[in-house]
Design an enzyme around this catalytic site. Structure first.
Site, short mmCIF file in Angstrom:
data_model
loop_
_atom_site.label_atom_id
_atom_site.label_comp_id
_atom_site.label_asym_id
_atom_site.label_seq_id
_atom_site.Cartn_x
_atom_site.Cartn_y
_atom_site.Cartn_z
N ARG A 179 0.82 -1.22 0.00
CA ARG A 179 0.00 0.00 0.00
C ARG A 179 0.85 1.27 0.00
NH1 ARG A 179 -3.64 2.95 4.08
NH2 ARG A 179 -5.51 3.51 2.91
N ILE A 194 -7.45 7.28 -0.99
CA ILE A 194 -7.26 5.85 -1.08
C ILE A 194 -8.06 5.26 0.08
CG2 ILE A 194 -5.10 6.05 0.25
CD1 ILE A 194 -4.04 3.59 -1.16
N SER A 195 -8.92 4.29 -0.22
CA SER A 195 -9.82 3.75 0.80
C SER A 195 -9.06 3.04 1.91
CB SER A 195 -10.82 2.78 0.17
OG SER A 195 -11.64 3.43 -0.76
N GLN A 196 -9.68 2.97 3.09
CA GLN A 196 -9.05 2.25 4.19
C GLN A 196 -8.94 0.77 3.83
OE1 GLN A 196 -12.66 2.91 6.91
NE2 GLN A 196 -11.67 1.15 7.85
#
Length: 221
Positions: free
Chosen positions: A37, A63-65
Site C-alpha cells: 500500500r 485511497i480507501s481504508q
C-alpha cells in the site's frame, strides 16, 4: 539510503484489521498481504500506509481504508480467473488487490492525472493484468464487458444502470449508495437473470461522490 521495510506493518494490518474484523477468504487475505500500500501513496504519507483509514491522494480524492477495500473485494466472492471492472480507480490500490485474484482487471478513473499515476505504479509493481483507462466510470466499459464483478469506489445516488447491464448473469457489483457528503449504504447487487437483480446491504460507509452521467453531476462535489 535504504528504503524502509513495511512488511511487518503490512502483516500486522492484515492480522488486526482484516482477519480481526471477520474477513476469512484466503484469496482476499493473501492479496492484502501481497499489495504494498505504501507504493500507492505519496512519500510523505507512507508512514501512515498501514493505519486502517483513508488517505488523501490529491485531486480531492482518497485511497480507501484497507478494511473497506478487503470488504468490497470479499463481497464479490471471486474464486480466480474472473474479469473485473474497478470504477474510480484512484491510486490503483484496490485494483491491485483485485489483480491478485482476478484474471483481468479493467480500471476506469475520470481524473487524467490519477489515471496516469495509477497506471505507472501498477506497472512498476508488476500488475500486468490490470489496465487503467480515463473516462466516465458511471458508464462502465461496454467495449470489454461483460464483467464477473464490478467494484465502485465512490458513492452515487443509485447504482448506474449501465454498470448493472455490464454484469454477467451471476456476477456481483459492490458500491456505496446514498448522499454526496453523508454516510452511505454499501450495497451488493447480484444479477440473477438477464432482467433480474438482487440487492443486499453490507453496512454503512463513507466515500467521495461518484461523478458522471449516471452519478452526481460534475461540479457538485
Amino acid at each position: 539510503m535504504n528504503e524502509p521495510d513495511f512488511t511487518a506493518r503490512r502483516m500486522a494490518m492484515v492480522e488486526y484489521h482484516i482477519q480481526g474484523r471477520g474477513i476469512t477468504s484466503p484469496l482476499v487475505i493473501d492479496a492484502m498481504r501481497r499489495v504494498r500500500r505504501e507504493r500507492f501513496v505519496s512519500e510523505d504519507m507512507q508512514q501512515l500506509a498501514y493505519e486502517d483509514g483513508p488517505l488523501g491522494i490529491g485531486e480531492g480524492q482518497t485511497i480507501s481504508q484497507p478494511y473497506v477495500v478487503a470488504l468490497m473485494v470479499d463481497a464479490l466472492n471471486l474464486q480466480g480467473g474472473e474479469k473485473v471492472l474497478d470504477v474510480g480507480t484512484g491510486s490503483g490500490y484496490g485494483a491491485a488487490v483485485l489483480g491478485c485474484i482476478a484474471d483481468e482487471v479493467f480500471g476506469i478513473e475520470r481524473l487524467p492525472a490519477l489515471a496516469a499515476h495509477a497506471r505507472e505504479v501498477l506497472r512498476a509493481e508488476g500488475f500486468s493484468n490490470v489496465h487503467v483507462y480515463c473516462g466516465d466510470g458511471t458508464l462502465g466499459m461496454p467495449e470489454v464487458a461483460p464483467f464477473d464483478g464490478i467494484v465502485v469506489a465512490a458513492g452515487g445516488p443509485s447504482v448506474p444502470q449501465a454498470l448493472k447491464d455490464q454484469l454477467t448473469v451471476g456476477g456481483r457489483l459492490v458500491m456505496p449508495v446514498g448522499g454526496e457528503h453523508i454516510r452511505q449504504d454499501l450495497v451488493r447487487i447480484t444479477r440473477v437473470s438477464t432482467s433480474e437483480y438482487e440487492s443486499e446491504s453490507l453496512g454503512g460507509v463513507r466515500f467521495v461522490p461518484l461523478l458522471g452521467e449516471q452519478g452526481w453531476p460534475e461540479g457538485s462535489a
